[in-house]
Design a protein around this motif. Structure first.
Motif, PDB file in Angstrom:
ATOM      1  N   ASN A 155      28.454  38.993  42.567  1.00 39.52           N
ATOM      2  CA  ASN A 155      29.248  38.254  41.573  1.00 39.52           C
ATOM      3  C   ASN A 155      30.459  37.581  42.193  1.00 39.52           C
ATOM      4  OD1 ASN A 155      30.520  40.636  42.135  1.00 39.52           O
ATOM      5  ND2 ASN A 155      30.901  41.237  40.031  1.00 39.52           N
ATOM      6  N   PHE A 195      33.331  34.832  42.816  1.00 36.96           N
ATOM      7  CA  PHE A 195      33.999  33.891  41.922  1.00 36.96           C
ATOM      8  C   PHE A 195      33.560  32.475  42.291  1.00 36.96           C
ATOM      9  CE2 PHE A 195      37.286  37.333  42.352  1.00 36.96           C
ATOM     10  CZ  PHE A 195      37.028  37.888  41.118  1.00 36.96           C
ATOM     11  N   PRO A 196      33.548  31.585  41.320  1.00 36.24           N
ATOM     12  CA  PRO A 196      33.138  30.202  41.642  1.00 36.24           C
ATOM     13  C   PRO A 196      34.239  29.459  42.381  1.00 36.24           C
ATOM     14  CG  PRO A 196      33.634  30.412  39.305  1.00 36.24           C
ATOM     15  CD  PRO A 196      33.774  31.780  39.897  1.00 36.24           C
ATOM     16  N   TYR A 213      41.336  36.901  47.007  1.00 38.40           N
ATOM     17  CA  TYR A 213      41.675  37.109  45.590  1.00 38.40           C
ATOM     18  C   TYR A 213      42.476  38.384  45.336  1.00 38.40           C
ATOM     19  CZ  TYR A 213      41.143  37.624  40.567  1.00 38.40           C
ATOM     20  OH  TYR A 213      41.395  37.780  39.227  1.00 38.40           O
ATOM     21  N   SER A 261      32.184  26.522  48.847  1.00 34.91           N
ATOM     22  CA  SER A 261      32.034  27.392  47.683  1.00 34.91           C
ATOM     23  C   SER A 261      31.176  28.605  48.016  1.00 34.91           C
ATOM     24  CB  SER A 261      31.381  26.625  46.543  1.00 34.91           C
ATOM     25  OG  SER A 261      30.990  27.525  45.526  1.00 34.91           O
ATOM     26  N   LEU A 278      29.338  30.046  46.054  1.00 38.76           N
ATOM     27  CA  LEU A 278      28.072  29.997  45.325  1.00 38.76           C
ATOM     28  C   LEU A 278      26.970  29.363  46.168  1.00 38.76           C
ATOM     29  CD1 LEU A 278      29.383  29.008  41.799  1.00 38.76           C
ATOM     30  CD2 LEU A 278      29.041  31.271  42.779  1.00 38.76           C
ATOM     31  N   GLU A 335      30.238  39.635  34.633  1.00 39.37           N
ATOM     32  CA  GLU A 335      30.367  40.166  35.987  1.00 39.37           C
ATOM     33  C   GLU A 335      31.656  39.685  36.660  1.00 39.37           C
ATOM     34  OE1 GLU A 335      27.502  38.655  35.003  1.00 39.37           O
ATOM     35  OE2 GLU A 335      26.206  40.419  34.849  1.00 39.37           O
ATOM     36  N   LEU A 336      32.077  38.451  36.325  1.00 35.65           N
ATOM     37  CA  LEU A 336      33.290  37.946  36.964  1.00 35.65           C
ATOM     38  C   LEU A 336      34.503  38.728  36.481  1.00 35.65           C
ATOM     39  CD1 LEU A 336      32.851  34.075  37.062  1.00 35.65           C
ATOM     40  CD2 LEU A 336      32.365  35.781  38.797  1.00 35.65           C
ATOM     41  N   SER A 353      36.888  40.961  38.922  1.00 34.67           N
ATOM     42  CA  SER A 353      38.332  40.787  38.997  1.00 34.67           C
ATOM     43  C   SER A 353      39.055  42.100  38.693  1.00 34.67           C
ATOM     44  CB  SER A 353      38.753  39.698  38.024  1.00 34.67           C
ATOM     45  OG  SER A 353      40.135  39.555  38.033  1.00 34.67           O
ATOM     46  N   THR A 384      43.311  38.145  35.389  1.00 32.28           N
ATOM     47  CA  THR A 384      41.916  37.713  35.329  1.00 32.28           C
ATOM     48  C   THR A 384      41.805  36.416  34.544  1.00 32.28           C
ATOM     49  OG1 THR A 384      41.228  40.007  35.399  1.00 32.28           O
ATOM     50  CG2 THR A 384      39.600  38.408  34.650  1.00 32.28           C
ATOM     51  N   ARG A 408      43.508  33.568  36.724  1.00 26.58           N
ATOM     52  CA  ARG A 408      42.981  33.298  38.060  1.00 26.58           C
ATOM     53  C   ARG A 408      41.476  33.086  38.079  1.00 26.58           C
ATOM     54  NH1 ARG A 408      46.226  35.009  42.452  1.00 26.58           N
ATOM     55  NH2 ARG A 408      48.283  35.632  41.777  1.00 26.58           N
ATOM     56  N   VAL A 409      40.774  33.647  37.107  1.00 26.72           N
ATOM     57  CA  VAL A 409      39.308  33.527  37.140  1.00 26.72           C
ATOM     58  C   VAL A 409      38.780  32.754  35.932  1.00 26.72           C
ATOM     59  CG1 VAL A 409      37.118  34.779  37.157  1.00 26.72           C
ATOM     60  CG2 VAL A 409      39.084  35.668  38.418  1.00 26.72           C
ATOM     61  N   SER A 416      37.428  28.855  35.881  1.00 30.37           N
ATOM     62  CA  SER A 416      35.981  28.694  35.702  1.00 30.37           C
ATOM     63  C   SER A 416      35.667  27.841  34.490  1.00 30.37           C
ATOM     64  CB  SER A 416      35.297  30.054  35.505  1.00 30.37           C
ATOM     65  OG  SER A 416      35.651  30.920  36.527  1.00 30.37           O
ATOM     66  N   GLY A 458      34.040  23.053  41.823  1.00 27.93           N
ATOM     67  CA  GLY A 458      33.854  24.496  41.813  1.00 27.93           C
ATOM     68  C   GLY A 458      32.636  24.926  42.621  1.00 27.93           C
ATOM     69  N   GLN A 459      31.726  24.017  42.869  1.00 31.02           N
ATOM     70  CA  GLN A 459      30.464  24.444  43.461  1.00 31.02           C
ATOM     71  C   GLN A 459      30.201  23.925  44.861  1.00 31.02           C
ATOM     72  OE1 GLN A 459      27.990  23.510  40.102  1.00 31.02           O
ATOM     73  NE2 GLN A 459      29.092  25.159  39.118  1.00 31.02           N
TER      74      GLN A 459
END
Lengths: 273, 330
Positions: A112, A114-115, A124, A161, A163, B212-213, B217, B227, B230-231, B235, B328-329
Motif C-alpha cells: 500500500n 502512497f501515491p 513520510y 512514483s 505506483l 489501506e492508505l 499512514s 493523515t 499528508r495523504v 490523493s 501523482g502517478q
C-alpha cells in the motif's frame, strides 16, 4: 510433508535467555460485540522472528493488528487482558497511539504505497513527527531502502512514483517505509500473499537479514514460509464457537516436528479438517 | 523432470463436433441487442445534437450584435437600451467576481464538511445527518434562496458590511458605503448554493481513497489530521478540483437568487460592498422586455459569452484534473 528450517531455528536458544519484546497475557478481542479471539497468552521475543499460522478466520490477523492497535481504525473494538511492550501496557490510557505505532511498525497484506514518489514514501513517517534537514533525511531514506534490499533497484528513480514499481518492489518499499521510523518491532500481515514466488523469496531473505536489527512477527498462510523464516511459531485455530484461540506456541522446529497438540500436528501436516 | 512421450495424435471425429457451432444466431437475442445498441447510440448522439443546436440558435440570434459591436463588446461598459449601445464588461466582471467570491468561501467550508463527514472525527450517528443536511441545501429552489437572501441574509449582513466599510475602507474592496444588496452578498448566496456540490463530491472522493492508505499512514505514527493533510487531500486533489470547478460552473450560471440580492447595477466598482450585476441576472431582467433586434442580439451575445465562460472553466478543470492525476502517478 517436508519442512526446511532456518539454521538458527534448529538450535534455538532456550526461551529463558530471551527477552520478550511483547508479552501477551490472556488477551481477548472484540469487534463491537463480536468476540474475535480469546485467551491468547504468548511472548514475542526480541531479535527473533515469530510466525503466526492457522486456518482462515482463526483470528491471526486480528491478533497481529491488536499488537499495535491499528485495528482501532476499523471501528469500535474492545480488549480484555494485557499486551505489554517491554513491560508497558499498550492499552493503558496514557499511551500515545502514534508513538506506539511508530515503535511497532506494520507491513500489510497488500502493498500500500502512497501515491507519491519513492522518496516521499520512505520519508513520510520521518516527516510526520520531525523536521529533518535534507541531508539527514536523505541518509535515512537511503539506509531504509538498503535495509529493505531495494536501494540498488530504485536509487536512480527516487523521484518516480511508487505506483510504477512491481508488486514485490512495492512491498519492499512498504517495508523500507516502516523501517525508516526505526521501529522496535515489525508486524507483517501476510506480506507475501499478493506476490509471486521470486518476490516472496526476496521478502523472506529480507526478513532474515532484518532479524538482527529488530523483532518480527509475521502472519502467514504458507507453512513452508513459516518454517523457513521463523524461530518461533504460534498456531491459532478456531472451533464451532468461531472464536480464534492460540492452540500452541513454541520453537518452530517443535511446532512443525513434534507438536504437543494433535490439532497442531494435523494442521502442519496438511490433515486439517 | 523427464520429458513425457508425445501423445499419439487423434483426428477429430464426427461425435466430437456434435453441438459445436460458433456461427449463426441464437433466437432473437441479437435483434434485441442490436436494437438496444441503436437506441443508446441515438439517444447519446441527440444530446450532442441538442447542444450544437442551442449554440447555433444563440449564435444566430446574437449575430446582429456581433456584427455591430465586434469583440469590443467584451470590454465596453455602456449598456443603453434607448441608444442601442451595448457593452458587456460590467456583467462579465460581475459574473466572474461573484463566482470567485463564492468559490473562495465555499471551497474551504465544503472541504471541511467533506473531511468531517468522511473520516472518523465525529461519531457515525452525527456524520451521516450532517452530510445529508448539507446535501439537502442543493434541493432548495433558487428563488427561495433568493427570498431568504432578501429577507434574512441582507438584514443580517448589513451591519457586518457597515463594519467592514467603517474599519477597512482603506482596502479598495471595502471602500464604499453599503446599501444592502451587493456583490459580496451575491457571492455569499452563491457560496451557499454551491456548497453542497463541493461537499458531496469531495466527500465521495475522500471515501473512495483505499482504506489501506489510512492504515499505512496510521501505522507510521501519523495522527488522523496528519493523515488527512499528508495523504488523503493530496490523493483526492484532482477530485476536489473537479468538485470546485463544477461548483464554479454552477455559480457562473446561477440566475434567480443572484438577481434578487446583487442590486442590478451596471457600474463596475472595485468595492464588493457596491451592487453589481451578472450575465444571467441581466438576461433574466431584460429578456422579457427586449423588443429591438439589436437589444436581443446583445443579450444573446452575452449568453454566448456565458456559454464560452463555462466551457472554458470546465476545460480548465479537465486539464487540471488530468495534470494533477498524472503527477501523482508518473
Amino acid at each position: 510433508m517436508q519442512f526446511s528450517f532456518h539454521d538458527s531455528a534448529i538450535n534455538a536458544s532456550s526461551t529463558s535467555d530471551l527477552i520478550p519484546a511483547l508479552r501477551v497475557k490472556d488477551l481477548a478481542f472484540y469487534y463491537g460485540s463480536q468476540k474475535a479471539i480469546e485467551s491468547v497468552s504468548m511472548d514475542i521475543y526480541q531479535g527473533q522472528v515469530t510466525a503466526i499460522i492457522g486456518p482462515s478466520g482463526c483470528g491471526k490477523s486480528t491478533f497481529l493488528k491488536a499488537l499495535n492497535r491499528i485495528s482501532e481504525l476499523e471501528g469500535v473494538v474492545r480488549v480484555e487482558g494485557q499486551v505489554e511492550f517491554f513491560g508497558q501496557d499498550i492499552y493503558s490510557r496514557q499511551v500515545n497511539l502514534n508513538r506506539l505505532r511508530r515503535q511497532i511498525g506494520m507491513v500489510f497484506q497488500k502493498p500500500n504505497p502512497f501515491p507519491s514518489s519513492i522518496y516521499d514514501n520512505v520519508a513520510y513517517g520521518v516527516r510526520v513527527f520531525s523536521r529533518p534537514n535534507r541531508v539527514s533525511l536523505d541518509e535515512t531514506v537511503e539506509s531504509a531502502l538498503r535495509s529493505a534490499a531495494l536501494w540498488n533497484e530504485v536509487k536512480d528513480n527516487l523521484s518516480k512514483s511508487a505506483l510504477g514499481l512491481s508488486g514485490g518492489q512495492q512491498q519492499r518499499l512498504c517495508i523500507a517505509r516502516a523501517l525508516a521510523v526505526k521501529p522496535k518491532i515489525l508486524l507483517m500481515d501476510e506480506p507475501c500473499s499478493a506476490l509471486d514466488p521470486i518476490a516472496t523469496m526476496k521478502i523472506e531473505e529480507l526478513i532474515d537479514s532484518l532479524r538482527h536489527e529488530l523483532t518480527i512477527a509475521i502472519v502467514t498462510h504458507n507453512m513452508q514460509q513459516a518454517s523457513r523464516v521463523s524461530q518461533y511459531t504460534a498456531f491459532f485455530s478456531t472451533d464451532e464457537s468461531r472464536i480464534g484461540q492460540l492452540v500452541e506456541f513454541g520453537a518452530t522446529t517443535q511446532i512443525f516436528m513434534a507438536a504437543s497438540q494433535s490439532r497442531t500436528r494435523d494442521y502442519v501436516q496438511g490433515r486439517f479438517g | 523432470m523427464t520429458a513425457s512421450p508425445e501423445p499419439a495424435k487423434k483426428s477429430i471425429s464426427r461425435d466430437m463436433l456434435q453441438g459445436v457451432n460458433l456461427t449463426g444466431q441464437e433466437g432473437n437475442h441479437s435483434l434485441v441487442d442490436q436494437g438496444f445498441t441503436w437506441l443508446v447510440q441515438g439517444v447519446s448522439v441527440s444530446v450532442v445534437v441538442i447542444l450544437g443546436w442551442m449554440s447555433w440558435v444563440i449564435f444566430g440570434q446574437a449575430r446582429p450584435a456581433i456584427e455591430q459591436f465586434g469583440l469590443g463588446f467584451l470590454w465596453t461598459q455602456n449598456w443603453d437600451v434607448n441608444e442601442l449601445v451595448f457593452g458587456a464588461l460590467p456583467y462579465i466582471y460581475g459574473t466572474l467576481v461573484s463566482s470567485a467570491i463564492a468559490l473562495f468561501i465555499a471551497l474551504p467550508i465544503g472541504l471541511a464538511v467533506a473531511i468531517v463527514t468522511s473520516e472518523s472525527f465525529l461519531p457515525p450517528w452525527l456524520r451521516s445527518p450532517i452530510a445529508f443536511i448539507v446535501e439537502l441545501i442543493a434541493a432548495i429552489p433558487s428563488v427561495i434562496v433568493g427570498l431568504w437572501g432578501i429577507f434574512v441574509l441582507i438584514p443580517f449582513l448589513q451591519p457586518i458590511q457597515q463594519w467592514l466599510f467603517q474599519h477597512f475602507s482603506w482596502i479598495p474592496i471595502f471602500n464604499s458605503e453599503p446599501a444592502g444588496p451587493s456583490m459580496l452578498i451575491a457571492g455569499i448566496i452563491l457560496a451557499i448554493m454551491i456548497l453542497p456540490t463541493i461537499a458531496a463530491i469531495s466527500r465521495d472522493v475522500l471515501i473512495a481513497i483505499p482504506k489501506e492508505l489510512r492504515s499505512a499512514s496510521a501505522s507510521l505514527g501519523a495522527t488522523p489530521w496528519e493523515t488527512t493533510f499528508r495523504v488523503l487531500l493530496p490523493s483526492a486533489i484532482s477530485g476536489i478540483l473537479g468538485a470546485a470547478m463544477l461548483g464554479l460552473g454552477r455559480a457562473l450560471g446561477e440566475t434567480m437568487a443572484v438577481t434578487m440580492v446583487i442590486g442590478n447595477s451596471d457600474q463596475i466598482s472595485l468595492s464588493l460592498l457596491d451592487p453589481g450585476n451578472t450575465i444571467p441576472a441581466l438576461l433574466a431582467n431584460q429578456f422579457a422586455e427586449a423588443s429591438d433586434g439589436l437589444h436581443i442580439g446583445a443579450l444573446m451575445y452575452l449568453a454566448l459569452i456565458l456559454f464560452a465562460l463555462t466551457l472554458i472553466v470546465n476545460m480548465i478543470a479537465i486539464v487540471m484534473v488530468k495534470f494533477l492525476s498524472a503527477n501523482g502517478q508518473s
